[in-house]
Scaffold this active site. Structure first.
Site, PDB file in Angstrom:
ATOM      1  N   THR A  74       0.845  -1.159  -0.049  1.00 33.06           N
ATOM      2  CA  THR A  74       0.011   0.080   0.129  1.00 33.06           C
ATOM      3  C   THR A  74       0.824   1.363   0.042  1.00 33.06           C
ATOM      4  OG1 THR A  74      -1.896  -1.005   1.079  1.00 33.06           O
ATOM      5  CG2 THR A  74      -1.730   1.242   1.421  1.00 33.06           C
TER       6      THR A  74
HETATM    7 ZN    ZN Z   1      -3.256  -1.123  -0.172  1.00 33.78          ZN
END
Ligand code: ZN
Length: 407
Positions: A74
C-alpha cells in the site's frame, strides 16, 4: 476520537453553509480529483457492483490493468502514484522498513516516526502543484498529512480511517465548490473498503462484492454531486488502486525456521516479500540455506531482477525473499498466532492478480480507450499534464499516457 469529532463537525458545518457567491469552483481551468480504491483488483471492474466505474470507463479511458511498483504494497504504491518514482527512488520501499541513518523502524501505524520527512523522498504531486501556484487538497493519501519538502496541501485532513466515507465525498465537493480564489484544482480522496474485505475474506468472497458496490456508490455520489453543482464538465476524475489481491490459506506456508536458524537473521518485514538482514558474517550461509526453499525466490540485493527496480536504496535489506503467489512466508512461532486466511498482496507486481485499477474520465480526457497494462510511475506525469504544471524529475514518461485531449 476528539479529532474525529472535530472533523465530523467541520464537514457538517461546511455541508450546511449556504452556497458561496459565484463564481465558484476551480478558476478558469478544470480541476482533477485523484481517487484511490485501496486493493481494488483490476478485474473487479467486471463484478456486478462496479456500475458507475464501468460507466466512467466507457466515457473515458481505462487500463486492462495498471502494474503496481514492487513490492505490491500500500504505502510504496500510493507514494509511487503521486511521485512517479519507483520505491527505490522515493524511499518508501515497504510498509515496514529500517533506516540506520534515521535510527528508526518505519511502520504505517506509527505516525510519530512516519511523519519524519527524511523517510519521504521525491516530490508528491500536491507539492509540485503548490510550488507552481496551484492549490491542492487531500482527503487522505499516504504522506499528504506530513510536511514533505516542508509543504502540505492547502487543505488536508490527518489520516483517520474512522471518518465516514460519505463525509469524505461531501468535503471534496465542498472544496471544489469554494470561491474561485480559494478552490483547489487538485484533490485526493481515499477509500479502504475493498482492501479490508479482500484481506478478511479473499478476493472472490461476496463481502468483496459488497465493498465494490459501496465504493462504486461513493463515486456515484461524487459524480452526481459534481453535476448538481454545475461542475460535471469542469472536473477530471482519475481513479486508481494501489495493487490487487489473491487468496491465501494455511496449506501454503513457508516456515523459515525449517531452513535456517532465525537467530542468524533480522526479519524486518515478512509477507509476501520478506526483508532479511543476516547477522554479521551469516549472509553466505543464510543465502545458501534459502536458495533451495520451495515456493520461494531469494535475491541478494544487488541481483534483484531489474524489472522490479528494487536495488538502489539503503533501506532495501541485503536479502529479499519473494513467495510464489498465494504462499505465506512465516515461522512456527508466527503460525501459533494464527493461520493465513483470506487474501493478501505484495507478490510479483507483474502477476495479473496484483494488477491495479486505472480509470480516467472528464473534460480533458479522451473517450472510449482501453490501454494495455502500464506501470503506475506514469500517473504522476499525467497528473502534472492535467494540472498544467512542470513535473519534478521522475521515472515515468509524460508521453506514456497520452490520453488527454491535447495529446
Ligand atoms: Zn493497499
Amino acid at each position: 476520537m476528539r479529532r474525529f469529532l472535530l472533523i465530523m463537525l467541520a464537514a457538517l458545518t461546511a455541508a450546511c453553509r449556504p452556497a458561496p457567491a459565484t463564481p465558484a469552483g476551480p478558476a478558469g481551468r478544470s480541476a482533477t480529483v485523484l481517487i484511490s480504491l485501496d486493493g481494488f483488483r483490476a478485474d473487479y471492474i467486471t463484478r456486478p457492483g462496479a456500475v458507475t466505474l464501468r460507466a466512467l470507463a466507457a466515457r473515458g479511458v481505462r487500463a486492462e490493468r495498471m502494474i503496481p511498483a514492487f513490492p505490491s504494497k500500500t504505502f510504496p504504491n500510493h507514494y509511487t502514484i503521486v511521485t512517479g518514482l519507483y520505491p527505490e527512488h522515493h524511499g518508501i520501499v515497504a510498509n515496514t522498513m529500517v533506516d540506520a541513518r534515521i535510527g528508526a523502524t518505519f511502520t504505517i501505524g506509527d505516525t510519530l516516526i512516519a511523519r519524519d520527512p527524511r523517510w519521504w523522498g521525491g516530490e508528491p504531486i500536491w507539492n509540485t502543484a503548490e510550488r507552481q501556484g496551484v492549490r491542492t487538497a487531500a482527503f487522505f493519501w499516504p504522506g499528504s498529512d506530513y510536511a514533505i519538502n516542508g509543504r502540505y496541501p492547502t487543505y488536508y485532513t490527518p489520516f483517520d480511517n474512522r471518518v465516514p466515507d460519505t463525509l469524505r465525498v461531501r468535503q471534496v465537493l465542498d472544496w471544489l465548490t469554494m470561491p474561485a480564489d480559494r478552490a483547489p484544482r487538485f484533490v485526493t480522496l481515499y477509500f479502504s473498503n475493498t482492501d479490508n474485505a479482500g484481506h478478511d475474506h479473499g478476493p472472490d468472497a461476496p463481502q468483496v462484492d459488497t465493498a465494490i458496490a459501496h465504493v462504486d456508490s461513493l463515486i456515484g455520489a461524487l459524480v452526481t454531486g459534481l453535476a448538481a453543482r454545475g461542475l460535471g464538465e469542469r472536473v477530471n476524475l482519475v481513479i486508481v488502486s494501489d495493487h490487487g489481491m489473491t487468496p491465501i490459506d494455511g496449506s501454503r506456508v513457508i516456515r523459515l525456521d525449517d531452513y535456517l536458524d532465525l537467530n542468524d537473521v533480522d526479519v524486518v518485514d515478512w509477507m509476501p516479500v520478506a526483508a532479511v538482514t543476516p547477522k554479521p558474517g551469516k549472509l553466505p550461509a543464510v543465502y545458501e540455506a534459502l536458495r533451495r526453499t520451495p515456493h520461494l525466490q531469494v535475491f541478494r540485493k544487488d541481483s534483484v531482477p531489474a524489472r522490479f527496480h528494487y536495488r538502489d536504496n539503503p533501506r532495501i535489506t541485503p536479502l529479499v525473499l519473494l513467495a510464489d503467489e498465494g504462499w505465506t512466508i512465516t515461522s512456527t512461532a508466527r503460525l501459533r498466532m494464527g493461520q493465513p486466511r483470506g487474501g493478501t498482496h505484495g507478490y510479483d507486481n507483474f502477476l495479473p492478480s496484483m494488477g491495479a485499477l486505472f480509470i480516467a474520465a472528464g473534460p480533458d480526457i479522451q473517450q472510449g480507450r482501453v490501454l494495455a497494462p502500464f506501470a503506475n510511475v506514469h500517473v504522476y506525469p499525467l497528473l502534472a499534464r492535467l494540472l498544467g504544471v512542470k513535473p519534478a524529475p521522475n521515472d515515468g514518461h509524460a508521453d506514456s499516457l497520452a490520453i488527454t485531449r491535447r495529446d
